[in-house]
Design a protein around this motif. Structure first.
Motif, short mmCIF file in Angstrom:
data_model
loop_
_atom_site.label_atom_id
_atom_site.label_comp_id
_atom_site.label_asym_id
_atom_site.label_seq_id
_atom_site.Cartn_x
_atom_site.Cartn_y
_atom_site.Cartn_z
N UNK A 63 11.20 -5.92 20.98
CA UNK A 63 12.34 -5.57 20.13
C UNK A 63 12.23 -6.07 18.69
N UNK A 64 11.02 -6.25 18.22
CA UNK A 64 10.83 -6.53 16.79
C UNK A 64 10.87 -5.20 16.03
N UNK A 65 11.28 -5.27 14.77
CA UNK A 65 11.18 -4.11 13.89
C UNK A 65 9.78 -4.16 13.25
N UNK A 66 8.97 -3.17 13.55
CA UNK A 66 7.57 -3.17 13.15
C UNK A 66 7.22 -1.89 12.41
N UNK A 67 6.46 -2.03 11.36
CA UNK A 67 5.88 -0.86 10.69
C UNK A 67 4.37 -1.00 10.72
N UNK A 68 3.72 -0.10 11.45
CA UNK A 68 2.26 -0.06 11.50
C UNK A 68 1.81 1.12 10.65
N UNK A 69 0.92 0.89 9.70
CA UNK A 69 0.52 1.98 8.82
C UNK A 69 -0.91 1.80 8.33
N UNK A 70 -1.66 2.89 8.37
CA UNK A 70 -2.94 2.94 7.67
C UNK A 70 -2.59 3.01 6.19
N UNK A 71 -3.19 2.18 5.37
CA UNK A 71 -2.75 2.00 3.98
C UNK A 71 -2.69 3.32 3.20
N UNK A 72 -3.71 4.18 3.25
CA UNK A 72 -3.58 5.45 2.51
C UNK A 72 -2.39 6.29 2.97
N UNK A 73 -2.11 6.29 4.28
CA UNK A 73 -0.97 7.04 4.81
C UNK A 73 0.35 6.44 4.31
N UNK A 74 0.41 5.13 4.23
CA UNK A 74 1.61 4.46 3.75
C UNK A 74 1.93 4.89 2.32
N UNK A 75 0.91 4.91 1.48
CA UNK A 75 1.11 5.32 0.10
C UNK A 75 1.50 6.79 0.01
N UNK A 76 0.97 7.61 0.91
CA UNK A 76 1.36 9.03 0.95
C UNK A 76 2.84 9.17 1.28
N UNK A 77 3.34 8.33 2.20
CA UNK A 77 4.76 8.36 2.55
C UNK A 77 5.62 8.04 1.33
N UNK A 78 5.15 7.11 0.50
CA UNK A 78 5.89 6.77 -0.71
C UNK A 78 5.86 7.92 -1.71
N UNK A 79 4.69 8.52 -1.88
CA UNK A 79 4.57 9.64 -2.81
C UNK A 79 5.45 10.80 -2.39
#
Length: 267
Positions: free
Chosen positions: A135-151
């Motif tokens: 029950x932790x709040x976790x964000x797992x992301x491949x770094x390029x994908x993470x930046x794409x989500x921001x863009x």
């Protein structure tokens, strides 16, 4: 004597109306409204202000966790666990036990370096899956994908504002960044990534980072923060070769793995 059917119909309708339409329990704090007003005197900061009830806070927390899971794209990694990680492969035992220890108590930063196919992503995903079960709040992301989500938040069809997405990423309870150094090295990408990591560094937020890059190839500002022993007492080096190149027979080969070798692993 004729029966008064109209009276019967009225009575039946009244009885039905008295029966609650739902059997779900109503929150005793807010009667199901979701918000309440504190009984405070005029002039108090909370006077007349709607406060989210505990039931609403739980709902908002659940929705936030669901959004983080959507961003994570953990679906393809749902099967990555500690149980099915081949810890008998030479060169991975130290990382395996360190990742298990971190998943049990995610404090500070855990940094893993290793070549392609060495098991970094599997272990990072195993940490994420273990924490999600707890029950932790976790964000797992491949770094390029993470930046794409921001863009993507700048697009006309985006349903979420940039500030909301950026805040959710930088403040998540546990952030797991996979493949640091493979991102597009634009000035915008470098700055956004630094802002995220610097924020988590300043507030000592639990963070896992994996990379196949050499330290000198990582942004010096970021690597300096990754090297702070107050947050991360070691960099875990995975010396294993590319697991993907092994045949199925080689993958399940019995390697010498004794309790003595386990005692030599880092605590």
């Amino acid at each position: 004597m004729l029966k008064n059917t109209s009276m019967d119909r009225t009575a039946t309708f009244s009885d039905a109306a008295a029966i609650p339409k739902t059997s779900e329990p109503v929150c005793p704090h807010c009667d199901g409204v979701g918000y309440y007003k504190e009984e405070v005197p005029f002039g108090h900061p909370n006077f007349g202000k709607l406060m989210a009830c505990i039931c609403k806070q739980q709902e908002l927390s659940r929705r936030a966790a669901e959004k983080l899971y959507e961003i994570s794209n953990l679906g393809p990694f749902n099967d990555k666990t500690f149980k099915n990680f081949n810890a008998a492969v030479p060169g991975v035992q130290g990382a395996y036990y360190a990742a298990q220890k971190y998943a049990a108590r995610p404090q500070g930063w855990m940094i893993m370096f290793g070549n392609y196919g060495a098991g970094k992503t599997h272990l990072a995903a195993a940490v994420a899956n273990e924490l999600l079960q707890n029950h932790y709040h976790v964000l797992f992301a491949v770094v390029p994908d993470l930046l794409d989500h921001l863009r993507a938040t700048f697009g006309p069809s985006s349903e979420v504002e940039y500030d909301e997405r950026f805040e959710a990423i930088r403040d998540v309870q546990v952030l797991i960044l996979d493949d640091l150094g493979t991102e597009n090295t634009t000035a915008w990408a470098r700055e956004k990534l630094f802002q995220i990591i610097n924020h988590r560094y300043n507030y000592a937020l639990s963070t896992v980072i994996t990379s196949n890059r050499k330290p000198e190839d990582i942004d010096p500002r970021i690597f300096s923060r990754m090297s702070d022993r107050a947050l991360c007492n070691q960099h875990i080096m995975i010396e294993a070769g590319d697991y993907r190149r092994l045949t199925m027979e080689q993958r399940y080969q019995r390697y010498p793995f004794t309790p003595a070798s386990r005692r030599r692993m880092p605590s």
